[in-house]
Design a protein around this motif. Structure first.
Motif, PDB file in Angstrom:
ATOM      1  N   LEU A 208      51.118  26.809  37.174  1.00 49.35           N
ATOM      2  CA  LEU A 208      50.642  27.838  36.236  1.00 49.35           C
ATOM      3  C   LEU A 208      51.825  28.663  35.734  1.00 49.35           C
ATOM      4  O   LEU A 208      52.865  28.742  36.397  1.00 49.35           O
ATOM      5  N   THR A 209      51.663  29.302  34.583  1.00 49.79           N
ATOM      6  CA  THR A 209      52.712  30.198  34.085  1.00 49.79           C
ATOM      7  C   THR A 209      52.688  31.464  34.947  1.00 49.79           C
ATOM      8  O   THR A 209      51.673  31.737  35.611  1.00 49.79           O
ATOM      9  N   PRO A 210      53.771  32.252  34.940  1.00 47.76           N
ATOM     10  CA  PRO A 210      53.772  33.480  35.762  1.00 47.76           C
ATOM     11  C   PRO A 210      52.574  34.392  35.486  1.00 47.76           C
ATOM     12  O   PRO A 210      51.988  34.949  36.406  1.00 47.76           O
ATOM     13  N   VAL A 211      52.211  34.523  34.203  1.00 46.01           N
ATOM     14  CA  VAL A 211      51.086  35.403  33.869  1.00 46.01           C
ATOM     15  C   VAL A 211      49.784  34.833  34.425  1.00 46.01           C
ATOM     16  O   VAL A 211      48.976  35.543  35.051  1.00 46.01           O
ATOM     17  N   GLN A 212      49.598  33.523  34.259  1.00 47.32           N
ATOM     18  CA  GLN A 212      48.388  32.891  34.790  1.00 47.32           C
ATOM     19  C   GLN A 212      48.365  32.987  36.321  1.00 47.32           C
ATOM     20  O   GLN A 212      47.314  33.231  36.924  1.00 47.32           O
ATOM     21  N   GLY A 213      49.539  32.769  36.927  1.00 41.18           N
ATOM     22  CA  GLY A 213      49.637  32.869  38.385  1.00 41.18           C
ATOM     23  C   GLY A 213      49.263  34.255  38.872  1.00 41.18           C
ATOM     24  O   GLY A 213      48.575  34.420  39.884  1.00 41.18           O
ATOM     25  N   LEU A 214      49.705  35.250  38.124  1.00 41.72           N
ATOM     26  CA  LEU A 214      49.381  36.627  38.485  1.00 41.72           C
ATOM     27  C   LEU A 214      47.869  36.857  38.428  1.00 41.72           C
ATOM     28  O   LEU A 214      47.289  37.498  39.314  1.00 41.72           O
ATOM     29  N   PHE A 215      47.246  36.293  37.412  1.00 40.45           N
ATOM     30  CA  PHE A 215      45.787  36.434  37.301  1.00 40.45           C
ATOM     31  C   PHE A 215      45.051  35.654  38.394  1.00 40.45           C
ATOM     32  O   PHE A 215      43.937  36.023  38.757  1.00 40.45           O
ATOM     33  N   ALA A 216      45.688  34.582  38.905  1.00 42.34           N
ATOM     34  CA  ALA A 216      45.062  33.816  39.993  1.00 42.34           C
ATOM     35  C   ALA A 216      44.954  34.687  41.248  1.00 42.34           C
ATOM     36  O   ALA A 216      44.184  34.394  42.159  1.00 42.34           O
ATOM     37  N   VAL A 217      45.744  35.757  41.310  1.00 40.27           N
ATOM     38  CA  VAL A 217      45.642  36.712  42.412  1.00 40.27           C
ATOM     39  C   VAL A 217      44.821  37.930  41.971  1.00 40.27           C
ATOM     40  O   VAL A 217      43.959  38.417  42.709  1.00 40.27           O
ATOM     41  N   LEU A 218      45.105  38.394  40.750  1.00 37.10           N
ATOM     42  CA  LEU A 218      44.461  39.642  40.279  1.00 37.10           C
ATOM     43  C   LEU A 218      42.952  39.515  40.116  1.00 37.10           C
ATOM     44  O   LEU A 218      42.199  40.401  40.540  1.00 37.10           O
ATOM     45  N   LEU A 219      42.487  38.422  39.513  1.00 35.39           N
ATOM     46  CA  LEU A 219      41.044  38.295  39.283  1.00 35.39           C
ATOM     47  C   LEU A 219      40.273  38.232  40.609  1.00 35.39           C
ATOM     48  O   LEU A 219      39.328  39.014  40.800  1.00 35.39           O
ATOM     49  N   PRO A 220      40.670  37.347  41.553  1.00 35.93           N
ATOM     50  CA  PRO A 220      39.955  37.362  42.838  1.00 35.93           C
ATOM     51  C   PRO A 220      40.036  38.725  43.532  1.00 35.93           C
ATOM     52  O   PRO A 220      39.084  39.144  44.186  1.00 35.93           O
ATOM     53  N   ALA A 221      41.189  39.405  43.385  1.00 40.16           N
ATOM     54  CA  ALA A 221      41.319  40.732  44.009  1.00 40.16           C
ATOM     55  C   ALA A 221      40.342  41.720  43.366  1.00 40.16           C
ATOM     56  O   ALA A 221      39.713  42.538  44.056  1.00 40.16           O
ATOM     57  N   ALA A 222      40.201  41.624  42.042  1.00 39.97           N
ATOM     58  CA  ALA A 222      39.250  42.512  41.345  1.00 39.97           C
ATOM     59  C   ALA A 222      37.815  42.192  41.765  1.00 39.97           C
ATOM     60  O   ALA A 222      37.008  43.102  42.004  1.00 39.97           O
ATOM     61  N   VAL A 223      37.518  40.889  41.896  1.00 39.20           N
ATOM     62  CA  VAL A 223      36.173  40.487  42.342  1.00 39.20           C
ATOM     63  C   VAL A 223      35.944  40.978  43.772  1.00 39.20           C
ATOM     64  O   VAL A 223      34.865  41.467  44.116  1.00 39.20           O
ATOM     65  N   GLN A 224      36.989  40.852  44.599  1.00 39.47           N
ATOM     66  CA  GLN A 224      36.868  41.292  45.992  1.00 39.47           C
ATOM     67  C   GLN A 224      36.545  42.786  46.084  1.00 39.47           C
ATOM     68  O   GLN A 224      35.695  43.194  46.859  1.00 39.47           O
ATOM     69  N   SER A 225      37.225  43.581  45.269  1.00 39.64           N
ATOM     70  CA  SER A 225      36.957  45.031  45.273  1.00 39.64           C
ATOM     71  C   SER A 225      35.526  45.285  44.823  1.00 39.64           C
ATOM     72  O   SER A 225      34.822  46.124  45.397  1.00 39.64           O
ATOM     73  N   PHE A 226      35.095  44.529  43.819  1.00 40.61           N
ATOM     74  CA  PHE A 226      33.733  44.697  43.320  1.00 40.61           C
ATOM     75  C   PHE A 226      32.713  44.348  44.411  1.00 40.61           C
ATOM     76  O   PHE A 226      31.770  45.113  44.666  1.00 40.61           O
ATOM     77  N   ILE A 227      32.922  43.222  45.093  1.00 40.66           N
ATOM     78  CA  ILE A 227      31.967  42.804  46.132  1.00 40.66           C
ATOM     79  C   ILE A 227      31.961  43.813  47.280  1.00 40.66           C
ATOM     80  O   ILE A 227      30.915  44.110  47.863  1.00 40.66           O
ATOM     81  N   ALA A 228      33.134  44.362  47.605  1.00 37.30           N
ATOM     82  CA  ALA A 228      33.209  45.346  48.688  1.00 37.30           C
ATOM     83  C   ALA A 228      32.347  46.571  48.364  1.00 37.30           C
ATOM     84  O   ALA A 228      31.559  47.018  49.201  1.00 37.30           O
ATOM     85  N   VAL A 229      32.444  47.089  47.147  1.00 37.79           N
ATOM     86  CA  VAL A 229      31.639  48.285  46.808  1.00 37.79           C
ATOM     87  C   VAL A 229      30.178  47.905  46.572  1.00 37.79           C
ATOM     88  O   VAL A 229      29.274  48.659  46.908  1.00 37.79           O
ATOM     89  N   PHE A 230      29.962  46.693  46.058  1.00 36.87           N
ATOM     90  CA  PHE A 230      28.591  46.241  45.831  1.00 36.87           C
ATOM     91  C   PHE A 230      27.852  46.074  47.174  1.00 36.87           C
ATOM     92  O   PHE A 230      26.693  46.468  47.318  1.00 36.87           O
ATOM     93  N   GLY A 231      28.554  45.509  48.158  1.00 37.82           N
ATOM     94  CA  GLY A 231      27.969  45.357  49.493  1.00 37.82           C
ATOM     95  C   GLY A 231      27.653  46.717  50.102  1.00 37.82           C
ATOM     96  O   GLY A 231      26.599  46.912  50.720  1.00 37.82           O
ATOM     97  N   MET A 232      28.564  47.667  49.905  1.00 38.87           N
ATOM     98  CA  MET A 232      28.344  49.021  50.434  1.00 38.87           C
ATOM     99  C   MET A 232      27.135  49.663  49.766  1.00 38.87           C
ATOM    100  O   MET A 232      26.273  50.261  50.432  1.00 38.87           O
TER     101      MET A 232
END
Lengths: 541, 238
Positions: free
Chosen positions: A433-457
């Motif tokens: 992946l390109t650096p920008v795409q690679g960054l999103f491969a971490v950022l998007l799951p991290a954003a989803v993770q934060s969402f699921i954490a607050v959604f679960g709460m």
């Protein structure tokens, strides 16, 4: 007396499925609210039964279409027996341990004028009921598929019913023995939960390997049905007899199935009933650790709350397995793509188009897949319910409810984040992946993770459950967990579909940025609710 | 130290505590007596800021529990009627957790934990997980934890249940010590002999309402506390 014990066990099982309240709600649910809840549960149950039945039915349909014309129905049922036994075993092994060897009401029941063998039998029967439910998941669709395809006589159906009712007895016997062995091994260890987690992961690993390779096995089976059938028949005589009894309506084999299932069950029951009192009253204290005075470390209240959350999380194998499964998948995925990137790429390209309108959309697919895996890490969903009887201790402390929520949310994010980074970087490298795409491969799951954490709460604040006697009830059977699991996937799907739709007009990178922003906004919105109404609700729990 | 004014707490249609007013001054051990379900635990939990209440006011050292619960909780130690503490921690981790939450300094926590754990003979078990503790050991741990931040006010719900005679004796001594140092204690109990000997003042609650309260000698009026309590209970039954 025995009937009463069995009824108590079954009502406890039913109760654990249907009940669940906090103190402010305890006496209020009636009328419409109660009916609404029952309707919701009924709809959910129908959905689960229908989807499971359909997928299992489709799997067996493939086999029936090939094996029935070749007159190899016995192999069809041999496979069914293997599936039922495996599912029963994996599903009941830990239930056996907690129900029989580690039940909390053993002392109470043993103090009553009840023969210990009755107590044991009522426990085993309750596990057996659980096994019948598991068996039905496979046996019902498989039976319907076979009998509508093969059009055999009533005798075959009768033999199917009898043999299928006998099969879980064998699984329970094996589970009882293995449960006893696990108890025997763990009693000598200081970190029992670590050992239990290891066994759970081991069983789960076997199960996952089997399921991941199921299609390969199925193809191999269908190609060499007779040879594999013969091999399995030698390795698993009960499954072979089960297949022969039903497919050939063979009385001899039916009697053999009954013997294979009933005799071990009776032996295990007799042996356990002789030693039940000893097993149930053996002190399970393990090795005593001497206290050595050390320099104490101080920390803030917030850190203390987070440490407490971590201590609870790491002490409950069921909590880890049920609420942080995404971590396991992310790590497995990272390892797999680094070794077999080409293979994965080929598999993905066969399943979905990698180009849309002349553009490479693989990076979007990868980021969405990684995001979906993050949805499976929801330690917050049962976190408040798990306070149980300790809730009032927490409420008596000089901390704000939001500090308590924050500790639970942070734990969820900290548990999920390392594997998100590992899997994201692995995909970045493996798929070039390109650096920008690679960054999103971490950022998007991290954003989803934060969402699921607050959604679960959020889900757990709305639907807490404090009346459990065993943590597993809060972890697996509470409404907040189900809401987070299925609601999380549904909420994830909506922006994901939006992203695919936006492909017509935007670049992959722009879509990924929008998706990150959407999840960040959703997270902020839900967190605002937690910070305001959530805190008020906590005060009235 | 603790001033309860016209406290009312309801559960649905039932008034668990009805217009209750009581004042506990610094230096006093105040016993709270009543039959099961009389409203003792509800009152104590409301004072701790655990239970919200419909009307009335509770002040801890002049600070409203309703308006500033955290400031109040910082000065309070609460021991529940059942020592349900975190099973998944070891004793020492639990004590450290409580000390962190109350912001107790390193030196203070080390000396206090050592002092009280030795006193209750629990030091040897501090590395054990709490799920291996007996009821009495949990109660001792809860008492030690409650003393780590040197509370000004202790709210205790049946504190002697599960304690062995020696530990109960030590706790009584510590309660008196805390009051002599300017603190106050408000505790519920069913052991009337203990209440009679230990308490400076006693309040008896019946169906959510205070029926009698004041200095122990005035409440008993040369009778045993047991007789006073039973007479009041008989009046209720009539």
């Amino acid at each position: 007396m025995l009937k009463q014990l069995i009824l108590i066990r079954l009502s406890a099982f039913w109760d654990s499925m249907m009940r669940g309240r906090n103190r402010s709600q305890a006496k209020k649910t009636s009328g419409m609210a109660g009916a609404g809840k029952k309707l919701l549960i009924a709809v959910f149950a129908v959905y689960i039964v229908a989807s499971l039945g359909f997928s299992v039915g489709m799997m067996f349909k493939q086999m029936a279409d090939q094996l029935v014309p070749m007159n190899l129905g016995w192999i069809y049922f041999l496979y069914l027996a293997v599936a039922v036994l495996l599912f029963n075993f994996v599903g009941s092994i830990f239930a056996v341990y907690s129900q029989i060897y580690d039940a909390k009401d053993n002392d109470l029941l043993l103090s009553m004028p009840i023969p210990p063998r009755y107590i044991l039998l009522s426990r085993i029967l309750s596990v057996l009921v659980l096994n019948y439910i598991y068996a039905a998941i496979f046996a019902l669709p498989a039976g319907i598929v076979y009998f509508t395809t093969a059009r055999v006589g009533v005798l075959h159906v009768a033999f199917f019913v009898i043999a299928t009712l006998a099969l879980p007895l064998l699984a329970v016997s094996v589970s009882c023995l293995v449960g006893w062995l696990i108890g025997l091994i763990t009693i000598h260890f200081k970190r029992k939960n670590l050992i239990s987690s290891f066994f759970m992961l081991l069983f789960f690993g076997f199960y996952m390997v089997f399921m991941m390779n199921f299609n390969t096995y199925l193809q191999r089976l269908l190609a060499n049905a007779e040879d594999i059938g013969r091999t399995l028949s030698r390795a698993l005589p009960p499954a072979y007899s089960y297949g022969m009894a039903i497919a050939q309506a063979d009385v001899m084999h039916l009697l053999l199935v009954l013997a294979f299932c009933v005799i071990p069950f009776l032996i295990v029951y007799l042996v356990l009933s002789k030693s039940f009192v000893k097993v149930a009253t053996t002190k399970k204290g393990g090795v005593k650790v001497a206290y050595v005075e050390k320099e104490m470390k101080t920390g803030t209240a917030q850190t203390a709350l987070l440490k407490k959350e971590w201590a609870r999380f790491s002490s409950l194998p069921a909590y880890i397995m049920n609420s942080a499964l995404g971590v396991l998948f992310e790590i497995l995925l990272a390892g797999y793509v680094l070794i077999n990137a080409d293979k994965v790429l080929l598999m993905v390209s066969q399943a979905i188009p990698l180009n849309y309108d002349g553009r490479d959309i693989l990076p979007l697919g990868i980021c969405l897949l990684l995001g979906l895996l993050s949805v499976m890490n929801f330690t917050t969903a049962p976190a408040l319910s798990l306070e149980g009887k300790n809730l009032q201790l927490l409420q008596s402390l000089p901390v704000r409810p939001i500090d308590i929520f924050n500790a639970k949310i942070k734990l969820n994010i900290y548990v999920g984040l390392p594997s998100i980074v590992i899997s994201g970087v692995a995909c970045w490298i493996a798929f070039g992946l390109t650096p920008v795409q690679g960054l999103f491969a971490v950022l998007l799951p991290a954003a989803v993770q934060s969402f699921i954490a607050v959604f679960g709460m959020f889900a757990n604040i709305l639907l807490p459950r404090f009346d459990w006697r065993n943590e597993t009830v809060a972890i697996k059977q509470s409404a907040s967990v189900l809401l987070t699991m299925f609601g999380g996937v549904a909420v994830f799907a909506a922006p994901a579909v939006l992203g695919l739709w936006l492909l017509k007009m935007l670049s992959v990178e722009a879509i990924l940025a929008i998706l990150c922003a959407v999840f960040a906004l959703l997270t902020a919105g839900i967190y605002q609710f937690i910070r305001t109404k959530g805190q008020d609700k906590f005060r009235y729990m | 130290m603790l001033k309860i004014t016209n406290l009312t707490k309801t559960y649905g249609a039932k008034k668990a505590v009805d217009d209750l007013s009581l004042e506990i001054r610094a230096g006093e051990i105040y016993g709270f007596i009543g039959h099961n379900g009389a409203g003792k635990t509800t009152t104590i939990k409301a004072c701790c800021g655990i239970l919200p209440f419909e009307s009335g006011e509770i002040l801890v050292n002049g600070i409203s529990v309703k308006k500033e619960p955290l400031k109040c909780k910082q000065q309070i130690a609460y021991i529940p009627d059942n020592p349900d503490i975190y099973d998944f921690m070891t004793g020492i981790k639990y004590l450290n957790f409580i000390a962190d939450v109350y912001g107790v300094s390193k030196a203070d926590r080390e000396s206090r934990i050592k002092k009280y754990a030795d006193l209750f003979e629990l030091t040897g078990d501090l590395a054990q997980p709490i799920n291996s503790y007996s009821h009495g050991m949990r109660q001792k741990l809860a008492v030690i934890a409650s003393l780590t931040h040197e509370p000004k006010l202790m709210l205790l719900d049946e504190p002697f249940v599960g304690l062995d005679p020696k530990a109960a004796h030590i706790l009584k001594g510590l309660m008196r010590e805390l009051c002599n140092a300017g603190g106050a204690i408000f505790f519920s109990t069913h052991v009337l002999e203990v209440a009679e000997k230990l308490c400076d003042k006693i309040a008896i609650i019946k169906e959510g309402r205070l029926v009698i309260y004041g200095p122990t000698a005035d409440v008993t009026a040369n009778r045993s506390l047991e007789n006073v309590f039973l007479e009041l209970e008989e009046e209720r039954d009539l």
